[in-house]
Design a protein around this motif. Sequence first.
Motif, PDB file in Angstrom:
ATOM      1  N   PRO A 134       0.806  -1.221   0.000  1.00  0.00           N
ATOM      2  CA  PRO A 134       0.000   0.000   0.000  1.00  0.00           C
ATOM      3  C   PRO A 134       0.845   1.281   0.000  1.00  0.00           C
ATOM      4  N   LEU A 135       2.167   1.125   0.123  1.00  0.00           N
ATOM      5  CA  LEU A 135       3.040   2.315   0.113  1.00  0.00           C
ATOM      6  C   LEU A 135       3.383   2.690  -1.322  1.00  0.00           C
ATOM      7  N   ALA A 164       8.319  -1.601   5.614  1.00  0.00           N
ATOM      8  CA  ALA A 164       7.392  -0.465   5.621  1.00  0.00           C
ATOM      9  C   ALA A 164       6.047  -0.856   5.011  1.00  0.00           C
ATOM     10  N   ILE A 168       2.494  -0.824   7.060  1.00  0.00           N
ATOM     11  CA  ILE A 168       1.360   0.016   6.669  1.00  0.00           C
ATOM     12  C   ILE A 168       0.094  -0.840   6.517  1.00  0.00           C
ATOM     13  N   GLU A 169       0.274  -2.008   5.900  1.00  0.00           N
ATOM     14  CA  GLU A 169      -0.858  -2.925   5.724  1.00  0.00           C
ATOM     15  C   GLU A 169      -1.476  -3.276   7.080  1.00  0.00           C
ATOM     16  N   VAL A 171      -1.106  -1.760  10.044  1.00  0.00           N
ATOM     17  CA  VAL A 171      -1.656  -0.591  10.738  1.00  0.00           C
ATOM     18  C   VAL A 171      -3.029  -0.248  10.157  1.00  0.00           C
ATOM     19  N   GLY A 172      -3.176  -0.430   8.841  1.00  0.00           N
ATOM     20  CA  GLY A 172      -4.480  -0.217   8.208  1.00  0.00           C
ATOM     21  C   GLY A 172      -5.523  -1.162   8.790  1.00  0.00           C
ATOM     22  N   ARG A 175      -6.393  -0.099  12.321  1.00  0.00           N
ATOM     23  CA  ARG A 175      -7.268   1.071  12.301  1.00  0.00           C
ATOM     24  C   ARG A 175      -8.714   0.690  11.981  1.00  0.00           C
ATOM     25  N   MET A 206       8.821  -0.225  12.615  1.00  0.00           N
ATOM     26  CA  MET A 206       8.146  -0.761  11.421  1.00  0.00           C
ATOM     27  C   MET A 206       8.169  -2.288  11.470  1.00  0.00           C
ATOM     28  N   LEU A 209       5.516  -3.498  13.858  1.00  0.00           N
ATOM     29  CA  LEU A 209       4.169  -3.308  13.295  1.00  0.00           C
ATOM     30  C   LEU A 209       3.879  -4.369  12.226  1.00  0.00           C
TER      31      LEU A 209
ATOM     32  N   GLY B  10      -4.772  -2.552  -5.200  1.00  0.00           N
ATOM     33  CA  GLY B  10      -4.775  -1.911  -3.891  1.00  0.00           C
ATOM     34  C   GLY B  10      -4.112  -0.548  -3.822  1.00  0.00           C
ATOM     35  N   GLY B  11      -3.754   0.028  -4.975  1.00  0.00           N
ATOM     36  CA  GLY B  11      -3.089   1.326  -4.957  1.00  0.00           C
ATOM     37  C   GLY B  11      -3.923   2.418  -5.603  1.00  0.00           C
ATOM     38  N   SER B 140       2.384   8.159  -0.230  1.00  0.00           N
ATOM     39  CA  SER B 140       1.000   7.795   0.037  1.00  0.00           C
ATOM     40  C   SER B 140       0.947   6.404   0.650  1.00  0.00           C
ATOM     41  N   THR B 141       0.154   6.245   1.708  1.00  0.00           N
ATOM     42  CA  THR B 141      -0.083   4.906   2.247  1.00  0.00           C
ATOM     43  C   THR B 141      -1.493   4.465   1.844  1.00  0.00           C
ATOM     44  N   ASN B 142      -2.039   5.142   0.824  1.00  0.00           N
ATOM     45  CA  ASN B 142      -3.390   4.848   0.348  1.00  0.00           C
ATOM     46  C   ASN B 142      -4.401   4.829   1.489  1.00  0.00           C
ATOM     47  N   ARG B 144      -4.069   4.247   4.588  1.00  0.00           N
ATOM     48  CA  ARG B 144      -3.907   3.303   5.693  1.00  0.00           C
ATOM     49  C   ARG B 144      -3.351   3.972   6.955  1.00  0.00           C
ATOM     50  N   SER B 145      -2.324   4.811   6.806  1.00  0.00           N
ATOM     51  CA  SER B 145      -1.677   5.368   7.998  1.00  0.00           C
ATOM     52  C   SER B 145      -0.935   6.665   7.721  1.00  0.00           C
ATOM     53  N   LEU B 148       2.443   6.827   9.641  1.00  0.00           N
ATOM     54  CA  LEU B 148       3.578   6.114   9.032  1.00  0.00           C
ATOM     55  C   LEU B 148       4.062   6.854   7.784  1.00  0.00           C
ATOM     56  N   ILE B 152       7.911   7.968   7.334  1.00  0.00           N
ATOM     57  CA  ILE B 152       8.678   7.632   6.129  1.00  0.00           C
ATOM     58  C   ILE B 152       9.152   8.910   5.423  1.00  0.00           C
TER      59      ILE B 152
END
Lengths: 279, 279
Positions: A134-135, A164, A168-169, A171-172, A175, A206, A209, B10-11, B140-142, B144-145, B148, B152
């Motif tokens: 997702p980054l 990373a 992020i995945e 943490v998503g 959330r 990271m 997480l 997913g992006g 961008s974490t799309n 998610r966070s 983070l 980054i």
Amino acid sequence: MPPDISSLSGGSLIVAWQLKDKNVLIVGGGDVASGRIESILVADAHITLIAPRAGLHPLTKHFIDNSDRITYHDRVFAGPQDLADIDMVLTAIDDVEVSRQICALCRERKIPVNVADIPPSCDFYFGSQIRSGPLQIMISTNGRSPKLANIIRKRIETCIPDHAGEAIEKVGELREKLKERAPGVGGDLGKRRMRWMIDVCSSWSMEELALLDDKMIARLLDEGWEKNQVPRLEDVGGHTKKASANATSVRSPSLLLPTAVGFVAGVLCSAAFLLTRPR
Amino acid sequence: MPPDISSLSGGSLIVAWQLKDKNVLIVGGGDVASGRIESILVADAHITLIAPRAGLHPLTKHFIDNSDRITYHDRVFAGPQDLADIDMVLTAIDDVEVSRQICALCRERKIPVNVADIPPSCDFYFGSQIRSGPLQIMISTNGRSPKLANIIRKRIETCIPDHAGEAIEKVGELREKLKERAPGVGGDLGKRRMRWMIDVCSSWSMEELALLDDKMIARLLDEGWEKNQVPRLEDVGGHTKKASANATSVRSPSLLLPTAVGFVAGVLCSAAFLLTRPR
């Protein structure tokens, strides 16, 4: 200090365009088009691809053969009817005249358009990109130097924290679960949610997480959110894979060698002095 | 190896949206809106700002007072007439209902829209950004966070090469001058131009590129492009500011200290052994 207004100029608005389930028309099937197809697939859109089969790049063929999100037409662009229900248009063909016509048709219909290699026919530009789950990171030199964008991209790739993307995945997911447990938009609860998420992300590495699984997420919410605190990874049943040992082994060689060299030199100098001095 | 199709998902589509001389409507004047204003000014657009004066953030006031590219209306959003001749809309207000109405009006008119904090009402998202002159980087974490993304961003900031912004600026100027000297779109000349620019960017450091001035650019084209070679900085009249000396001074302390510590330890151990041994 407020920013100097005069310095606010000469850039673009860099945005993450949302294309999930939208329809994107790509005209052309060569090298550049294959890159466009990849970018659009990443964004979960449906692609209509118009390009004579003879000119397809191997990667374009690979995408056509393997993705169920591409509708392929073995022909050239046929006119306005090709733009029906289209949300975005990307062209990458050699014919400058046709490219400009497509751009004009898009502008009339307010369809965002990018014509490769003709900046005035672009509502948006692409840049040099990095992606890890997702980054997504985009480096733009605003058309000044694609090569420097690439050099900077490679440099940045080396300094993105390990794990990373996975972090992020996870943490998503955390959330999402937190929102299920404490639902609602905005307000004090929303602020408390945001504050707690920030605390978790700031306290955990990271790598830690990235290790979160469903069970640990549940425990993190029970032990952390409910008690308004941030437990450590170990407190919710997680274990780092010798993270500290790894960290040491990365740092050590650069310090160990000069220290050892210094020690040996010290022993030799001292011994030479003491053993050879007259008694 | 062709990319695994299933991983392409997913992006978002990260793009550099072009807004030069376009009209952007911003509804709201608080903290979030002030950030939006800054981003839009960077992109050289004209802003229509609609927000009651009472709720203006100090930074928003600063922008209103100091930029001639903002048309300010001290009121709330009044309806469809506010969208006339508008190319993009950003809202950042607390009223969820009005936000959704504005979004619906924009969608009818195919005006790209971003409603802060309501993802389904966004055609595009913002991310964490870095800017240095013409260099823009977006993380961008799309969704998610954001935290983070910020962590980054800070990490990436430390590893962007020094002088990258100036280097990009100067390479942009070099490229413009080269195009004046060898004009035309595409073809063999276009390829040779691209090849030579890549060679220059690969051979020179960012620091060296950042030192280019008009005179040096002219000499670089005379001595380099015309003779199909890449001169060094010194060959076109430039001098680095003791770059190598600086590089050494940055590296040294980390090696010097452990070496010295080792040396002293070696001297002490050796002396202790030799001086205390029985004779």
